[in-house]
Structures are given as structure tokens and as C-alpha cells.
Motif scaffolding. Sequence first.
Motif, PDB file in Angstrom:
ATOM      1  N   UNK A  52      -3.539   5.597   9.326  1.00 28.32           N
ATOM      2  CA  UNK A  52      -2.883   6.341   8.259  1.00 28.32           C
ATOM      3  C   UNK A  52      -3.348   7.795   8.197  1.00 28.32           C
ATOM      4  N   UNK A  53      -4.643   8.012   8.283  1.00 20.78           N
ATOM      5  CA  UNK A  53      -5.210   9.344   8.097  1.00 20.78           C
ATOM      6  C   UNK A  53      -5.552  10.060   9.399  1.00 20.78           C
ATOM      7  N   UNK A  54      -5.528   9.370  10.488  1.00 19.17           N
ATOM      8  CA  UNK A  54      -5.922   9.989  11.740  1.00 19.17           C
ATOM      9  C   UNK A  54      -7.403   9.824  12.007  1.00 19.17           C
ATOM     10  N   UNK A  55      -8.213   9.746  10.961  1.00 20.61           N
ATOM     11  CA  UNK A  55      -9.641   9.463  11.075  1.00 20.61           C
ATOM     12  C   UNK A  55     -10.096   8.888   9.745  1.00 20.61           C
ATOM     13  N   UNK A  56     -11.161   8.154   9.749  1.00 24.22           N
ATOM     14  CA  UNK A  56     -11.675   7.551   8.521  1.00 24.22           C
ATOM     15  C   UNK A  56     -12.604   8.542   7.857  1.00 24.22           C
ATOM     16  N   UNK A  57     -12.386   8.865   6.573  1.00 26.73           N
ATOM     17  CA  UNK A  57     -13.285   9.788   5.894  1.00 26.73           C
ATOM     18  C   UNK A  57     -14.683   9.192   5.789  1.00 26.73           C
ATOM     19  N   UNK A 106       0.832  -1.195   0.000  1.00 26.78           N
ATOM     20  CA  UNK A 106       0.000   0.000   0.000  1.00 26.78           C
ATOM     21  C   UNK A 106       0.872   1.253   0.000  1.00 26.78           C
ATOM     22  N   UNK A 107       1.942   1.247   0.797  1.00 29.64           N
ATOM     23  CA  UNK A 107       2.862   2.380   0.860  1.00 29.64           C
ATOM     24  C   UNK A 107       3.514   2.615  -0.503  1.00 29.64           C
ATOM     25  N   UNK A 108       3.916   1.537  -1.174  1.00 24.65           N
ATOM     26  CA  UNK A 108       4.511   1.675  -2.506  1.00 24.65           C
ATOM     27  C   UNK A 108       3.505   2.319  -3.458  1.00 24.65           C
ATOM     28  N   UNK A 109       2.251   1.897  -3.393  1.00 25.40           N
ATOM     29  CA  UNK A 109       1.224   2.485  -4.240  1.00 25.40           C
ATOM     30  C   UNK A 109       1.029   3.967  -3.975  1.00 25.40           C
ATOM     31  N   UNK A 110       1.055   4.346  -2.702  1.00 25.55           N
ATOM     32  CA  UNK A 110       0.899   5.768  -2.343  1.00 25.55           C
ATOM     33  C   UNK A 110       2.058   6.587  -2.893  1.00 25.55           C
ATOM     34  N   UNK A 129     -24.861  -4.255   6.416  1.00 31.98           N
ATOM     35  CA  UNK A 129     -24.605  -3.871   7.814  1.00 31.98           C
ATOM     36  C   UNK A 129     -23.631  -2.700   7.838  1.00 31.98           C
ATOM     37  N   UNK A 130     -23.736  -1.808   8.820  1.00 39.05           N
ATOM     38  CA  UNK A 130     -22.805  -0.682   8.907  1.00 39.05           C
ATOM     39  C   UNK A 130     -21.375  -1.187   9.085  1.00 39.05           C
ATOM     40  N   UNK A 131     -20.444  -0.528   8.387  1.00 39.34           N
ATOM     41  CA  UNK A 131     -19.031  -0.914   8.460  1.00 39.34           C
ATOM     42  C   UNK A 131     -18.349  -0.138   9.583  1.00 39.34           C
ATOM     43  N   UNK A 132     -17.538  -0.798  10.376  1.00 43.96           N
ATOM     44  CA  UNK A 132     -16.870  -0.110  11.475  1.00 43.96           C
ATOM     45  C   UNK A 132     -15.764   0.834  11.018  1.00 43.96           C
ATOM     46  N   UNK A 133     -15.312   0.702   9.808  1.00 42.88           N
ATOM     47  CA  UNK A 133     -14.206   1.532   9.336  1.00 42.88           C
ATOM     48  C   UNK A 133     -12.895   0.772   9.462  1.00 42.88           C
ATOM     49  N   UNK A 134     -11.952   1.135   8.679  1.00 39.64           N
ATOM     50  CA  UNK A 134     -10.671   0.447   8.628  1.00 39.64           C
ATOM     51  C   UNK A 134      -9.727   0.973   9.695  1.00 39.64           C
ATOM     52  N   UNK A 135      -9.177   0.076  10.492  1.00 37.85           N
ATOM     53  CA  UNK A 135      -8.179   0.464  11.494  1.00 37.85           C
ATOM     54  C   UNK A 135      -6.940   1.009  10.797  1.00 37.85           C
ATOM     55  N   UNK A 136      -6.565   0.378   9.695  1.00 36.37           N
ATOM     56  CA  UNK A 136      -5.397   0.814   8.938  1.00 36.37           C
ATOM     57  C   UNK A 136      -5.591   2.236   8.405  1.00 36.37           C
ATOM     58  N   UNK A 191      -2.609  12.212  -8.583  1.00 34.94           N
ATOM     59  CA  UNK A 191      -3.758  12.204  -7.696  1.00 34.94           C
ATOM     60  C   UNK A 191      -3.843  10.846  -7.016  1.00 34.94           C
ATOM     61  N   UNK A 192      -4.235  10.882  -5.770  1.00 38.14           N
ATOM     62  CA  UNK A 192      -4.403   9.656  -5.002  1.00 38.14           C
ATOM     63  C   UNK A 192      -5.799   9.683  -4.413  1.00 38.14           C
ATOM     64  N   UNK A 193      -6.568   8.647  -4.644  1.00 36.53           N
ATOM     65  CA  UNK A 193      -7.920   8.577  -4.102  1.00 36.53           C
ATOM     66  C   UNK A 193      -7.998   7.418  -3.114  1.00 36.53           C
ATOM     67  N   UNK A 194      -8.418   7.726  -1.918  1.00 35.75           N
ATOM     68  CA  UNK A 194      -8.649   6.706  -0.901  1.00 35.75           C
ATOM     69  C   UNK A 194     -10.148   6.607  -0.697  1.00 35.75           C
ATOM     70  N   UNK A 195     -10.676   5.429  -0.873  1.00 36.25           N
ATOM     71  CA  UNK A 195     -12.117   5.233  -0.769  1.00 36.25           C
ATOM     72  C   UNK A 195     -12.435   4.296   0.385  1.00 36.25           C
TER      73      UNK A 195
END
Length: 128
Positions: free
Chosen positions: A38-43, A5-9, A27-34, A15-19
Motif C-alpha cells: 500500500x505505502x511502498x515501504x513500511x513506516x 480497509x479500503x472503505x475505511x481509508x 520478537x522483531x516484527x517483519x512488517x506487513x506485506x499489505x 486525518x488517517x493514521x496508519x500504525x
Amino acid sequence: MRRLFYVGITRAKYQLELLTYSARFGEPAPGSTFARQLLGSVPSGDRAVPRPKPLPPPRKAPPPASSVALWEKDYIPGAAVVHRQFGRGILLDKTGSIASVSFREHGTKKLDLTACLRKGLIRLEHPV
């Protein structure tokens, strides 16, 4: 996986898009810990995170004026020169730092010898 993932970034040029997704299998997704690490919070929802444009390559420092002055003394009328854009030519006349050079395919050009030497545009064909 993180290394890939780091190599891809780091290889993204413009432009880099994180989705992320908000629901998984209905069911509601808890969000990615990773992503949170990485971002400090999940968008929330799908959001593009623009990457800054790459910096231009560093420029080489021009040679000191004293060394250019030393180079200029070798550029005398009759000297064979090679210009990066105009090709081979013969130095016809030199007044101060302005030189008249006759090129085979481009005719006679007046060049600021100091500027051409600093930018590496001209050199002697057969150094003295």
C-alpha cells in the motif's frame, strides 16, 4: 479484508493514521506485506500519515449573461418576488440592474438584480 480497509481509508474525512508495530511478543516484527504494498515501504515506528483535506464541492457555472438579461425583463415594478434570505417581497422600482424591493419582515432593500439572478437568490413568485 483489503476491501474493508479500503472503505475505511476512503471514508476518513480529516486525518488517517496508519500504525505499525516493531516488536511482537518480544520478537522483531517483519512488517506487513499489505502495508508495504500500500505505502511502498513500511513506516518505522508509529507514525501518522496525514490525509489531504477533502476538496470543496464543485460550483455550478453561472448562467450566461444573455439569459440573465432575458430574465431581468420580467422583473418589473409591482412584480411579486421571493428572495432566498429575505422571503417574499414586491419589486418597487428598477433602475438598470438595481432594484428596490419591499420585504414584509425586512423592509426595503436595494438589490443588484443581475447578481441575485446569477446566484439564484431571487425568483418571481408567479412567473409570467
